[in-house]
Design a protein around this motif. Structure first.
Motif, short mmCIF file in Angstrom:
data_model
loop_
_atom_site.label_atom_id
_atom_site.label_comp_id
_atom_site.label_asym_id
_atom_site.label_seq_id
_atom_site.Cartn_x
_atom_site.Cartn_y
_atom_site.Cartn_z
N PRO A 261 30.82 -33.30 -18.64
CA PRO A 261 31.23 -32.25 -19.57
C PRO A 261 31.04 -30.87 -18.93
O PRO A 261 30.23 -30.70 -18.01
CB PRO A 261 30.25 -32.42 -20.74
CG PRO A 261 28.99 -32.91 -20.09
CD PRO A 261 29.45 -33.81 -18.97
N PRO A 262 31.77 -29.86 -19.41
CA PRO A 262 31.62 -28.51 -18.88
C PRO A 262 30.17 -28.03 -19.03
O PRO A 262 29.63 -28.00 -20.15
CB PRO A 262 32.57 -27.67 -19.73
CG PRO A 262 33.57 -28.65 -20.25
CD PRO A 262 32.80 -29.92 -20.45
N THR A 263 29.55 -27.70 -17.90
CA THR A 263 28.13 -27.35 -17.88
C THR A 263 27.89 -26.24 -16.86
O THR A 263 28.49 -26.26 -15.78
CB THR A 263 27.28 -28.59 -17.49
OG1 THR A 263 27.70 -29.70 -18.29
CG2 THR A 263 25.81 -28.36 -17.69
N MET A 264 27.02 -25.30 -17.20
CA MET A 264 26.63 -24.21 -16.30
C MET A 264 25.18 -24.37 -15.88
O MET A 264 24.37 -24.94 -16.61
CB MET A 264 26.77 -22.85 -17.00
CG MET A 264 28.18 -22.42 -17.35
SD MET A 264 29.19 -21.97 -15.94
CE MET A 264 28.31 -20.56 -15.28
N LEU A 265 24.86 -23.82 -14.71
CA LEU A 265 23.49 -23.81 -14.19
C LEU A 265 23.19 -22.42 -13.65
O LEU A 265 24.05 -21.80 -13.03
CB LEU A 265 23.39 -24.84 -13.05
CG LEU A 265 22.06 -24.96 -12.33
CD1 LEU A 265 21.86 -26.40 -11.89
CD2 LEU A 265 21.99 -24.06 -11.12
N LEU A 266 21.99 -21.91 -13.91
CA LEU A 266 21.56 -20.65 -13.32
C LEU A 266 20.06 -20.70 -13.11
O LEU A 266 19.35 -21.50 -13.73
CB LEU A 266 21.95 -19.45 -14.17
CG LEU A 266 21.42 -19.36 -15.58
CD1 LEU A 266 20.79 -18.02 -15.79
CD2 LEU A 266 22.58 -19.53 -16.56
N ALA A 267 19.59 -19.86 -12.23
CA ALA A 267 18.16 -19.76 -11.95
C ALA A 267 17.66 -18.42 -12.48
O ALA A 267 18.23 -17.38 -12.19
CB ALA A 267 17.90 -19.86 -10.45
N VAL A 268 16.59 -18.47 -13.29
CA VAL A 268 16.03 -17.26 -13.90
C VAL A 268 14.56 -17.16 -13.50
O VAL A 268 13.81 -18.13 -13.61
CB VAL A 268 16.16 -17.32 -15.45
CG1 VAL A 268 15.54 -16.09 -16.09
CG2 VAL A 268 17.63 -17.44 -15.85
N ASN A 269 14.16 -15.99 -13.05
CA ASN A 269 12.77 -15.76 -12.68
C ASN A 269 11.87 -16.02 -13.89
O ASN A 269 12.21 -15.62 -15.01
CB ASN A 269 12.59 -14.33 -12.17
CG ASN A 269 11.25 -14.13 -11.51
OD1 ASN A 269 10.20 -14.24 -12.15
ND2 ASN A 269 11.28 -13.83 -10.22
N ARG A 270 10.74 -16.66 -13.65
CA ARG A 270 9.81 -16.97 -14.74
C ARG A 270 9.36 -15.73 -15.51
O ARG A 270 9.03 -15.81 -16.68
CB ARG A 270 8.55 -17.67 -14.19
CG ARG A 270 8.77 -19.07 -13.75
CD ARG A 270 7.45 -19.59 -13.16
NE ARG A 270 7.62 -20.89 -12.56
CZ ARG A 270 7.16 -22.01 -13.10
NH1 ARG A 270 6.52 -21.98 -14.24
NH2 ARG A 270 7.36 -23.15 -12.48
N SER A 271 9.33 -14.58 -14.84
CA SER A 271 8.85 -13.36 -15.49
C SER A 271 9.96 -12.60 -16.24
O SER A 271 9.68 -11.59 -16.87
CB SER A 271 8.22 -12.43 -14.45
OG SER A 271 9.20 -11.99 -13.52
N ALA A 272 11.20 -13.08 -16.18
CA ALA A 272 12.31 -12.38 -16.84
C ALA A 272 12.13 -12.39 -18.36
O ALA A 272 11.83 -13.42 -18.96
CB ALA A 272 13.64 -13.04 -16.47
#
Length: 190
Positions: free
Chosen positions: A58-69
């Motif tokens: 299925p249409p899916t996105m992935l991103l990386a976010v800093n733990r402190s964001a």
């Protein structure tokens, strides 16, 4: 060994120099996105070059976010986020969401018009495209959290402008029309 067999970790992993790694990654140009989440006064977000499509079925996105964001707990609480792909003329939006001038939370939304789609995550008017996602999974790894979202709705802009990119520590405009380049340089278009 098949494709699903886990690969064992090296007994003595090499330690890369963090500054050299950062310098290397600055050589990789990336499209600039604003990741948004929350509703009303809980709205916040961040500027990112890490969003990628994980799957089409299925249409899916992935991103990386800093733990402190500051956006990470809002994404987790509201269980949604939107990836807004910025047009070449939306550098101010990128700077606002990067926290330029100390902007935080809903103040980052100034200087632009916003709407919503399926999940109520904020969608940027005039973006090249916006991908509205329901949070599917958070995976903690090192300094970041991998955020995976199932696509709930997509809006594609009219593509009359180029894209905003980030390269070597600065913003670049890609794919702008020759007439726009001529005007910005003070030359008449031929």
């Amino acid at each position: 060994m098949n494709a699903l067999t886990p690969v064992p970790l090296a007994a003595n992993p090499l330690a890369a120099d963090a500054n050299a790694f950062r310098a290397a990654m600055r050589q990789l140009a990336g499209g600039v996105s604003v990741v948004t989440a929350g509703i009303g006064e809980d709205r916040t977000g961040l500027t990112a070059t890490s969003p990628v499509s994980l799957s089409v079925d299925p249409p899916t996105m992935l991103l990386a976010v800093n733990r402190s964001a500051s956006a990470l707990p809002v994404i987790a609480a509201y269980r949604h986020f939107a990836v807004n792909l910025l047009a070449a003329d939306q550098q101010v939006v990128a700077e606002n969401f990067a926290g330029k001038g100390g902007l935080k939370g809903p103040r980052r939304y100034r200087d632009a018009a916003w709407t919503t789609l399926a999940t109520c995550a904020p969608i940027l008017e005039g973006a090249l495209a916006s991908v509205d996602c329901e949070l599917e999974e958070l995976i903690e790894r090192h300094s970041h959290v991998i955020v995976i979202g199932r696509v709930a709705a997509v809006r594609v802009g009219d593509a009359k402008t180029g894209a905003l990119a980030y390269w070597r520590g600065g913003y670049e405009r890609l794919g702008t029309a020759p007439a726009e380049i001529s005007l910005s340089a003070g030359l008449a278009a031929y």
